[in-house]
Design a protein around this motif. Structure first.
Motif, PDB file in Angstrom:
ATOM      1  N   ALA A  29       9.103   7.875  -0.463  1.00 18.95           N
ATOM      2  CA  ALA A  29       7.997   8.218  -0.993  1.00 18.95           C
ATOM      3  C   ALA A  29       7.351   8.878   0.896  1.00 18.95           C
ATOM      4  CB  ALA A  29       7.025   7.640  -1.817  1.00 18.95           C
ATOM      5  N   GLY A  30       7.897   8.585   1.451  1.00 20.70           N
ATOM      6  CA  GLY A  30       7.178   8.676   3.235  1.00 20.70           C
ATOM      7  C   GLY A  30       6.573   7.704   3.101  1.00 20.70           C
ATOM      8  N   MET A  31       6.938   6.319   2.367  1.00 24.54           N
ATOM      9  CA  MET A  31       5.981   5.055   3.596  1.00 24.54           C
ATOM     10  C   MET A  31       6.735   4.546   4.640  1.00 24.54           C
ATOM     11  SD  MET A  31       3.333   6.354   1.870  1.00 24.54           S
ATOM     12  CE  MET A  31       2.216   4.288   1.791  1.00 24.54           C
ATOM     13  N   PRO A  32       6.240   3.922   5.274  1.00 26.76           N
ATOM     14  CA  PRO A  32       7.250   2.795   5.211  1.00 26.76           C
ATOM     15  C   PRO A  32       7.348   1.536   4.442  1.00 26.76           C
ATOM     16  CG  PRO A  32       4.614   2.176   5.489  1.00 26.76           C
ATOM     17  CD  PRO A  32       4.520   3.628   5.226  1.00 26.76           C
ATOM     18  N   PRO A  33       8.627   0.570   5.462  1.00 25.66           N
ATOM     19  CA  PRO A  33       9.463  -0.035   4.112  1.00 25.66           C
ATOM     20  C   PRO A  33       8.600  -1.051   3.966  1.00 25.66           C
ATOM     21  CG  PRO A  33      10.190   0.311   6.530  1.00 25.66           C
ATOM     22  CD  PRO A  33       9.443   0.844   6.707  1.00 25.66           C
ATOM     23  N   GLU A  34       7.891  -1.495   4.382  1.00 27.76           N
ATOM     24  CA  GLU A  34       6.688  -2.719   3.385  1.00 27.76           C
ATOM     25  C   GLU A  34       6.312  -2.453   2.609  1.00 27.76           C
ATOM     26  OE1 GLU A  34       4.230  -1.438   7.296  1.00 27.76           O
ATOM     27  OE2 GLU A  34       6.424  -1.607   6.765  1.00 27.76           O
ATOM     28  N   LEU A  40       2.158  14.849  -0.938  1.00 31.61           N
ATOM     29  CA  LEU A  40       1.156  14.126   0.386  1.00 31.61           C
ATOM     30  C   LEU A  40       1.240  14.877   1.584  1.00 31.61           C
ATOM     31  CD1 LEU A  40       1.317   9.815  -0.043  1.00 31.61           C
ATOM     32  CD2 LEU A  40      -0.164  11.692  -0.969  1.00 31.61           C
ATOM     33  N   GLY A  41       3.040  15.275   1.367  1.00 29.52           N
ATOM     34  CA  GLY A  41       3.783  16.241   1.838  1.00 29.52           C
ATOM     35  C   GLY A  41       2.790  17.004   2.740  1.00 29.52           C
ATOM     36  N   GLN A  42       1.436  17.861   1.939  1.00 29.46           N
ATOM     37  CA  GLN A  42       0.680  19.214   1.556  1.00 29.46           C
ATOM     38  C   GLN A  42      -0.509  18.515   1.951  1.00 29.46           C
ATOM     39  OE1 GLN A  42       1.103  21.278  -2.205  1.00 29.46           O
ATOM     40  NE2 GLN A  42       2.807  21.369  -2.172  1.00 29.46           N
ATOM     41  N   GLY A  51      -3.632   9.100   7.991  1.00 28.99           N
ATOM     42  CA  GLY A  51      -3.141  10.198   7.189  1.00 28.99           C
ATOM     43  C   GLY A  51      -2.829  10.203   5.905  1.00 28.99           C
ATOM     44  N   TYR A  52      -1.832  10.209   6.501  1.00 30.27           N
ATOM     45  CA  TYR A  52      -0.715   9.752   5.327  1.00 30.27           C
ATOM     46  C   TYR A  52      -0.864   8.883   4.110  1.00 30.27           C
ATOM     47  CZ  TYR A  52       3.405  11.020   2.813  1.00 30.27           C
ATOM     48  OH  TYR A  52       5.220  11.267   1.994  1.00 30.27           O
ATOM     49  N   GLY A 110      11.929  18.972   3.411  1.00 30.84           N
ATOM     50  CA  GLY A 110      11.990  19.967   1.656  1.00 30.84           C
ATOM     51  C   GLY A 110      10.900  19.862   0.282  1.00 30.84           C
ATOM     52  N   HIS A 111      10.826  20.595  -0.403  1.00 35.96           N
ATOM     53  CA  HIS A 111      10.217  19.747  -1.243  1.00 35.96           C
ATOM     54  C   HIS A 111      11.205  20.755  -2.498  1.00 35.96           C
ATOM     55  CE1 HIS A 111       6.581  17.857   0.711  1.00 35.96           C
ATOM     56  NE2 HIS A 111       6.507  19.224   1.257  1.00 35.96           N
ATOM     57  N   ASN A 112      11.790  21.308  -2.547  1.00 38.24           N
ATOM     58  CA  ASN A 112      12.733  22.421  -3.156  1.00 38.24           C
ATOM     59  C   ASN A 112      13.585  21.929  -2.770  1.00 38.24           C
ATOM     60  OD1 ASN A 112      13.109  24.596  -2.298  1.00 38.24           O
ATOM     61  ND2 ASN A 112      10.730  24.921  -2.845  1.00 38.24           N
TER      62      ASN A 112
END
Length: 584
Positions: free
Chosen positions: A47-52, A90-92, A100-101, A162-164
């Motif tokens: 998800a692009g989040m930190p592990p915790e 969120l990547g957009q 911000g993310y 990338g997203h695709n």
């Protein structure tokens, strides 16, 4: 008390909770916790989040679902498809790793939770029906491929993204010369080991003399073994200094209290992604919950499930998480491990809380390649191209929906893929129902049954035409019915009666009503009467509130047999049928 219990299922199963149930739930919780620790970390990475954040998203949401959910076995938390959709949305908006993310992730979870909660309170669970099973199957298959390919960069130790599928493959090719051989060795070894664990570890442990329950726990601990060995290797040989990407510092704490962003601009950007995540998450969750409940002859309440999932996502939004739903693999493990009530989920949350407090320093040297391997092995089980073959053989429109969903998801990303799948399903449904099957029927000799004249050997009267419409009548097919009836009658001057057999008609809307009035008028001008037969009660109730029945040139008959019996003036009945009867 009863209205409160309807919204708080814990008051129902909690009254019957006993020591035996506690024991079963606790054992199930131990097994699921062992499985969830590496999985939660991995899905946070996806998800692009930190592990915790993966651990945080698996604590408060599980506790809240245990209070509001109705499934005894559903395990709520981060899942692959929703994590991918989160990253895509969120990547957009913001760069991964930024404040911000993280704020956008909290806002996305809050919006999803509010939508699910609102749908549950207003009993709007039926909206999920707009996602047909073929579209869901196609979307999950395509998403599984995108997820697996997106993790290859971590296996190779290179950049990209990338997203695709096109963007991901281009990124991999561009950065391929940067491959870190040590990272590749760790990633490939972990992937191969985890694939073997899924099928081979449990039989091996059974042959070694372990009992079924211990062998099950050992097999589910396979990913933990991969995490332990690879982390030890990175620490022992200082592989981080040789370019192996590691998890690094993870806060040693319980989930913090957080606040979603309140910016109207941010909320506007996330509304559509939140809606798609809510619907996809609910469909996945309710499918798993109903499947597992059926095995124990239990039931889940879809609208209450919406409330439970809504509460879980709101919990994630206020405790540093991201959108969650009921996961297939962990729910099946929870069920197989013997979970009896949602309390098993609460015990799992407690186990994860202990891990967040005490175990996070141990994963400092955990290679991201191992987490990527965990994701790849988990999502490849979701890829099912056989749905293309099955849908092609059974229904070409469903095949078009599946194939288009897969193609658009792979080529343009998950949001456009699922949106297109829904749109195509609705359009194909409208096209199909706009041209309903209309059969001219006759009576099977010696019976009161009426069947298609082109499929059965039947008796007909040249002065009577009976048409059976195998669809409800509404704006999209009203003109088609009108044209069909008038074309049939104008070709045969002998026709004096048209009977519309309504046994398959569940609804007649205003447009269809006006078409029936026009048909009645046009037939009257040709000296032909319009009759209705086998009209269902709810449909007749609506017709009685219109002028159609008073203006009808013919009659409304209780049965098709009664209509033909009364209208057949001459005993001479002409047989028009194929030589051999077939099924209708």
């Amino acid at each position: 008390m009863q209205p409160i219990a309807r919204y708080l299922p814990i008051l129902d199963w909690g009254r019957r909770y006993n020591r035996a149930t506690f024991s079963d739930d606790l054992i199930a919780a131990v097994i699921v916790t062992i499985m969830l620790i590496p999985q939660s970390l991995a899905y946070a990475l996806l998800a692009g989040m930190p592990p915790e954040a993966g651990l945080y998203a698996s604590i408060a949401p599980i506790l809240l679902y245990a209070v509001f959910g109705t499934s005894r076995a559903l395990a709520v938390g981060p899942v692959a498809v929703v994590s991918l959709m989160t990253a895509a949305a969120l990547g957009q908006i913001a760069e991964q790793g930024s404040m911000g993310y993280a704020t956008a992730a909290l806002t996305l979870a809050a919006l999803s939770g509010a939508m699910l909660l609102g749908m549950g309170l207003f009993r709007l669970g039926f909206l999920a029906n707009f996602l047909s099973h073929p579209v869901i199957a196609g979307f999950i298959t395509a998403s599984g491929i995108i997820i697996a390919v997106s993790q290859l960069r971590h296996i190779l130790g290179i950049g990209g993204g990338g997203h695709n599928l096109i963007e991901l493959v281009e990124g991999l090719i561009t950065h391929l010369p940067e491959t870190n051989i040590i990272t590749l060795a760790i990633g490939v070894s972990a992937t191969a080991f985890l694939f073997w664990v899924r099928k081979g570890l449990k039989p091996l442990l059974r042959r070694m003399g372990l009992g079924p329950r211990l062998a099950e726990i050992g097999a589910k601990a396979g990913p933990v073994a991969a995490v332990f060995v690879t982390t030890l290797a990175v620490w022992g040989f200082d592989l981080g200094a040789r370019g192996v990407a590691i998890v690094g510092d993870v806060p040693q704490s319980l989930p913090p209290l957080t606040l979603p962003g309140m910016s109207p601009t941010l909320i506007g950007q996330l509304l559509l992604p939140a809606l798609l995540i809510s619907v996809i998450g609910f469909v996945e969750s309710i499918s798993v919950a109903q499947t597992l409940a059926a095995k124990k002859r239990e039931r889940v309440n879809p609208n209450q499930e919406l409330i439970g999932l809504g509460a879980a996502n709101l919990g994630a939004a206020f405790t540093g998480g991201f959108p969650v739903t009921g996961g297939f693999s962990r729910s099946v493990v929870n069920f197989d491990a013997g979970a009896r009530t949602p309390a098993a989920g609460a015990f799992t949350a407690m186990g994860l809380a202990v891990a967040a407090l005490a175990l996070t320093p141990l994963i400092y040297f955990l290679p991201k390649a191992t987490l990527a391997a965990t994701i790849i092995v988990a999502v490849l089980s979701l890829v099912d191209f056989s749905v293309l073959q099955r849908s092609w053989a059974y229904s070409k429109p469903d095949f078009i929906a599946v194939a288009t969903t897969i193609f658009i998801t792979l080529a343009f990303g998950v949001e456009l893929g699922v949106s297109s799948g829904v749109a195509i399903s609705v359009l194909l449904y409208l096209f199909k129902t706009s041209r309903p099957h209309i059969a001219e029927v006759g009576r099977i000799t010696g019976t009161e049954h009426f069947r298609n004249i082109h499929r059965h050997k039947v008796e007909t009267d040249p002065r009577i035409v009976t048409l059976r419409v195998d669809e409800s009548l509404y704006f999209a097919n009203a003109r088609f019915l009108e044209d069909h009836i008038l074309d049939r009658v104008t070709q045969d001057k002998a026709v004096r009666h048209v009977i519309l057999q309504c046994s398959a008609v569940n609804e007649i809307d205003m447009s269809a009503l006006e078409s029936l009035e026009a048909i009645n008028e046009r037939l009257g001008e040709m000296g032909t009467k319009l009759h209705l037969s086998e009209v269902k009660g709810p449909v007749m109730d609506r017709l009685k509130r219109s002028d159609l029945l008073s203006a009808l040139s013919g009659k409304v008959f209780l049965s098709q047999h009664a209509a033909v019996k009364e209208l057949t003036a001459s005993p001479e009945i002409k047989s028009t049928a194929p030589d051999a009867a077939t099924s209708s």
